[in-house]
Structures are given as C-alpha cells and as structure tokens.
Design a protein around this motif. Structure first.
Motif, PDB file in Angstrom:
ATOM      1  N   GLY A  17      -2.992   3.613   0.496  1.00 45.93           N
ATOM      2  CA  GLY A  17      -3.535   2.286   0.792  1.00 45.93           C
ATOM      3  C   GLY A  17      -2.871   1.194  -0.032  1.00 45.93           C
ATOM      4  O   GLY A  17      -2.662   0.064   0.430  1.00 45.93           O
ATOM      5  N   ASP A  18      -2.524   1.567  -1.276  1.00 48.52           N
ATOM      6  CA  ASP A  18      -2.131   0.553  -2.254  1.00 48.52           C
ATOM      7  C   ASP A  18      -0.631   0.241  -2.242  1.00 48.52           C
ATOM      8  O   ASP A  18       0.027   0.306  -3.275  1.00 48.52           O
ATOM      9  CB  ASP A  18      -2.578   0.989  -3.655  1.00 48.52           C
ATOM     10  N   ARG A  19      -0.106  -0.055  -1.083  1.00 47.22           N
ATOM     11  CA  ARG A  19       1.307  -0.451  -0.997  1.00 47.22           C
ATOM     12  C   ARG A  19       1.434  -1.615  -0.032  1.00 47.22           C
ATOM     13  O   ARG A  19       0.774  -1.658   1.003  1.00 47.22           O
ATOM     14  CB  ARG A  19       2.155   0.695  -0.450  1.00 47.22           C
ATOM     15  N   THR A  20       2.306  -2.539  -0.360  1.00 47.64           N
ATOM     16  CA  THR A  20       2.507  -3.660   0.560  1.00 47.64           C
ATOM     17  C   THR A  20       3.418  -3.219   1.706  1.00 47.64           C
ATOM     18  O   THR A  20       4.166  -2.234   1.591  1.00 47.64           O
ATOM     19  CB  THR A  20       3.158  -4.865  -0.149  1.00 47.64           C
ATOM     20  N   CYS A  58       5.044  -9.324   1.806  1.00 48.72           N
ATOM     21  CA  CYS A  58       4.691  -9.023   0.412  1.00 48.72           C
ATOM     22  C   CYS A  58       3.202  -9.194   0.177  1.00 48.72           C
ATOM     23  O   CYS A  58       2.662  -8.695  -0.798  1.00 48.72           O
ATOM     24  CB  CYS A  58       5.473  -9.924  -0.550  1.00 48.72           C
ATOM     25  N   LEU A  59       2.516  -9.932   1.055  1.00 47.93           N
ATOM     26  CA  LEU A  59       1.076 -10.163   0.887  1.00 47.93           C
ATOM     27  C   LEU A  59       0.255  -9.298   1.838  1.00 47.93           C
ATOM     28  O   LEU A  59      -0.952  -9.423   1.900  1.00 47.93           O
ATOM     29  CB  LEU A  59       0.724 -11.634   1.160  1.00 47.93           C
ATOM     30  N   MET A  60       0.935  -8.443   2.578  1.00 44.80           N
ATOM     31  CA  MET A  60       0.237  -7.644   3.587  1.00 44.80           C
ATOM     32  C   MET A  60       0.320  -6.187   3.152  1.00 44.80           C
ATOM     33  O   MET A  60       1.352  -5.739   2.645  1.00 44.80           O
ATOM     34  CB  MET A  60       0.963  -7.855   4.911  1.00 44.80           C
ATOM     35  N   LEU A  61      -0.758  -5.445   3.334  1.00 45.20           N
ATOM     36  CA  LEU A  61      -0.703  -4.015   3.032  1.00 45.20           C
ATOM     37  C   LEU A  61      -0.023  -3.296   4.193  1.00 45.20           C
ATOM     38  O   LEU A  61      -0.201  -3.667   5.358  1.00 45.20           O
ATOM     39  CB  LEU A  61      -2.111  -3.466   2.834  1.00 45.20           C
ATOM     40  N   GLN A  63      -0.781  -0.519   5.455  1.00 45.79           N
ATOM     41  CA  GLN A  63      -1.778   0.053   6.375  1.00 45.79           C
ATOM     42  C   GLN A  63      -2.337  -0.999   7.338  1.00 45.79           C
ATOM     43  O   GLN A  63      -2.791  -0.664   8.431  1.00 45.79           O
ATOM     44  CB  GLN A  63      -2.929   0.694   5.586  1.00 45.79           C
TER      45      GLN A  63
END
Lengths: 157, 294
Positions: A17-20, A58-61, A63
C-alpha cells in the motif's frame, strides 16, 4: 501482485500500500521517463495520465491506480513514429536539459484534448503545473501551439 | 521512518466507515490523497491502513436547486474549477480553485479532502464560512449536519469523528434576492498557501436592502473565524447607501476577531493589518457584483 494497465498493456506491480505511483512505475516497471523532482506535487515532472487526466504520480498511491488506464511518456510514440506532441517539442526545441519534458508532454496531451486550438496565453495557464528550471517557457509555448497544429493536420488528413 | 501501511478501497460511504471501525485509529482516509500522501512522506502522519475513498462516485457531484448548491465531498478541485458557468457562486469558487495547487494536483485533490485537512490557510474554507455553508457528515447511525464554522476544531482537526465520513457541503441560496461573494488572499508566489485571507458574502433582498452578510477570516487563528458583530453593522442597510467608508469600518470591526501568530511565513502584525484589507476588498467586490456603486 497488483495488475495495472500501463501504456495499453496489463502489468504487475507489488501490492504494497505504502508506495507512490511514481515509485511503482519507475522501480517495478522501469518506466524512468516518470521523473520525480520536487516529490510534493508542485513541479509537474512526474505527471502521468490516469484515465486521460493529468495527475502528479508522486502524490498518488500506486494502489489508487488499480483498474485505471495509465499513460507515461513511454506510451506516447507508436513504435518508431513519434506522437505529434513529441515531434512538436523537437521541432520547436521546447526544452533544454529535458528533465521536465515527459511531464510537459503528458500535460500537453491532456490540455489539447480539452482545448484543441488554444491561444498562447491559454497555453501558459494550461501548462502552469509544469516547472521548467532551464526556463525554456517561450519555446514550450511554441511547441504546444505547434503540437495543436500538427494534431489538427493529423485529424483532418 | 515512513510508516508501512496496507491499502483498502471503499466503494460507498457505508463501506468506508465500516473499514474505519474495523481498523481503528491508525487507519486513515485517502480522498484525493494529495495532502495525505505528502504528510505520510514527511512523516507527519503514520497510518497502518489507507482507506481509499476515491471510487465513491456517489459523492462526486455538484448540484444546484432553488434551496442551494450541493458539492459532494469527492468532487475534485478540477470539477469545481470547471463548474464556473453553472452559477455565479460557482464562478467565484472556480476562481478560488485556480489559486490552489497545479492543474495536475487539482484533478486528484477533492473538496472534501481539502476541508478535512483543515488547514487554517485553506482557500475554500473562508468562502464556505462566509457563505454560511453546512456540511453533512455520514456515519453508520445516519447523517448529521454541522455548520462550516463549527466544522473546524483546530489545525488539521475537524468535527468528523473516528467512524465518520464527510459527505457534502451545502451552500444555501436566499429565498428572496441574491447572494454575491468574494475571496481575497495574500500569497508569496504561485503554488503557495495564503499568508492571510478573507472572504465576504453579501445577500441583497428584492427590496434593495442588505439582508445577510457573512465573513470568513483565514490564517489568523487555528480555525476559520467569522465576525457576527461586523456582519450586523452592514445588515439592514440599503445597497444604495453603502459607501467605501462604511465597508472599511465593517472590515475594521471584523479584523478585531483575528488572533494571528508570527511564523516563518509572516508576522502577526502583518497578518493583522492585511486581514482587514482582504475583508474590505472582499466586501467591496461583493457590493460591486450586486451593482452597488461605491
């Protein structure tokens, strides 16, 4: 694994989950045309199209992009045939170092889809989310106007 | 270190609050996610679960009827920007969105997310306070309504509880006459937050009398402020009797509510002086939009 549709093809990325989105495109898929500069959504270098809309990856995950269609600079040319926007940027020299250019080209694609025959002032406002640190702005505006012209020719040809 | 988190996607408000209840306080809502992703990267928040509500399309709308304008929490700043020709209040809100972030970030960012981030310097919030907006908050128990003024509880703090979701912003339109509003801010550069801002909304009845005045002061306190005494000083006047001097007095009364701080962006004294000017100009602009001559 998570399946994304990038440049027309289904591809697999990590399901963390924790990746842009920018990180996933660059590191999992090797799409290094996605440039991360400010990493705060201000400079526009990392712009990609998500369902045809320009977004700062860069501001979007990553997922959040599941089930959406993503276009990066790598998906613009058709084989060896450059996209008219790419051609226009070359013809008008709409860059110097080229770092911001992928983001600018994708912003141009979204902008011209909404406004196919813009004025120079409209181009300046439309491109306001992309910073060119070399300051090639006058050439970028010319390139976008040229792109509009080329795309109009392609459409009517 | 940045926190590691898992990802969940909610398809409806009910699903979102169920996920919040299931995962507890370290689960956080991502609307557009532009503030959340940044705050996570900067280690200001450390979620263990991201609940993505981007796909809740039932909250993505801008609707107008006789009673008012309803903006769904998931309407993007880009769709608010593109709603300009649907109503003159939306024209004004559209102009505000153009001051916010970049076109690419506006396609991601949502109205609801902007409000829930509760920045004292937020651009839409003072206008919504001036326009006397209310918000609808969803929970498993049903929806409740809160005034925009009471919605903000502090820096990054709102009335939205741990198992609740912001659903809608409602801007009332007057039964008689019309409302005109304006927003002014001071910023340092483009793609910058306001150093100080102010908004005014003025309703003039069909009899030409000012029936309601709303004011919103931003970046001069932890929350957005209003100024009922200043509003009252203008209410009841005929539009044709309003002068620049009168508006300056009203703005001065309103500015007394400000409790600014000094920080790296501006000094308290500067903010105190400028909020008065932002309010005066917002009032002048609103009166001019009504056709009033100053």
């Amino acid at each position: 694994m998570t399946v994304l549709k990038v440049n027309g093809r289904p591809v697999e990325i990590s399901n963390r989950g924790d990746r842009t989105l920018a990180t996933a495109l660059r590191e999992d898929l090797g799409l290094i045309g996605v440039r991360v500069s400010c990493a705060e959504g201000e400079c526009g270098s990392c712009t990609v199209l998500v369902d045809n809309k320009p977004m700062t990856s860069c501001l979007m995950l990553a997922q959040q992009a599941k089930g959406k269609e993503i276009v990066t600079i790598e998906g613009m040319a058709n084989g060896d045939d450059l996209h008219p926007i790419q051609q226009a940027f070359i013809e008008e020299q709409g860059f110097q170092c080229g770092f911001c250019t992928p983001g600018l080209i994708l912003s141009t694609k979204a902008f011209l889809a909404e406004n196919p025959n813009p004025t120079a002032d409209e181009v300046s406002v439309g491109m306001s989310g992309n910073i060119c640190r070399c300051g090639a702005y006058p050439y970028i505006v010319k390139a976008v106007l040229k792109a509009a012209e080329l795309m109009d020719e392609t459409a009517t040809a | 270190m940045k926190s590691a988190f898992t990802y969940e996607r909610a398809g409806s408000p009910a699903e979102a609050v169920a996920l919040l209840a299931k995962h507890g306080p370290d689960a956080m809502i991502w609307a557009g996610g532009t503030d959340m992703t940044l705050q996570w990267q900067q280690e200001k928040v450390s979620p263990t679960v991201c609940i993505d509500i981007r796909d809740i399309s039932e909250l993505d709308y801008i609707e107008i009827d006789n009673s008012g304008i309803r903006i769904g929490a998931m309407a993007s700043l880009a769709s608010l920007e593109r709603s300009a020709d649907r109503h003159h209040i939306l024209t004004m809100l559209s102009d505000i969105t153009k001051l916010m972030a970049t076109p690419q970030t506006r396609t991601l960012a949502t109205v609801g997310g902007n409000l829930c981030n509760a920045s004292p310097a937020a651009d839409l919030s003072p206008a919504f306070v001036a326009l006397d907006a209310t918000v609808k908050i969803f929970s498993a128990l049903g929806a409740r309504k809160v005034s925009m003024l009471d919605f903000f509880k502090g820096v990054n703090k709102t009335e939205v509880g741990p198992a609740e979701l912001l659903e809608e912003v409602f801007i009332p339109l007057p039964d008689d006459g019309d409302v005109q509003a304006s927003y002014k801010r001071i910023d340092r550069t483009v793609v910058d937050i306001a150093l100080v801002n102010g908004s005014a909304a003025v309703t003039v009845g069909s009899d030409g009398v000012i029936s309601k005045v709303g004011l919103g002061l931003g970046a001069v306190a932890p929350i957005i402020l209003n100024a009922p005494d200043a509003s009252a000083a203008l209410e009841g006047l005929k539009l044709s009797d309003v002068t620049r001097e009168k508006l300056a007095k009203v703005a001065a009364i309103a500015a007394k509510h400000a409790k600014p701080i000094t920080d790296v962006r501006a000094s308290a004294g500067y903010r105190q002086d400028m909020v008065e000017i932002m309010l005066r100009r917002s009032l002048e602009d609103s009166i001019s939009k009504h056709g009033g001559t100053l």
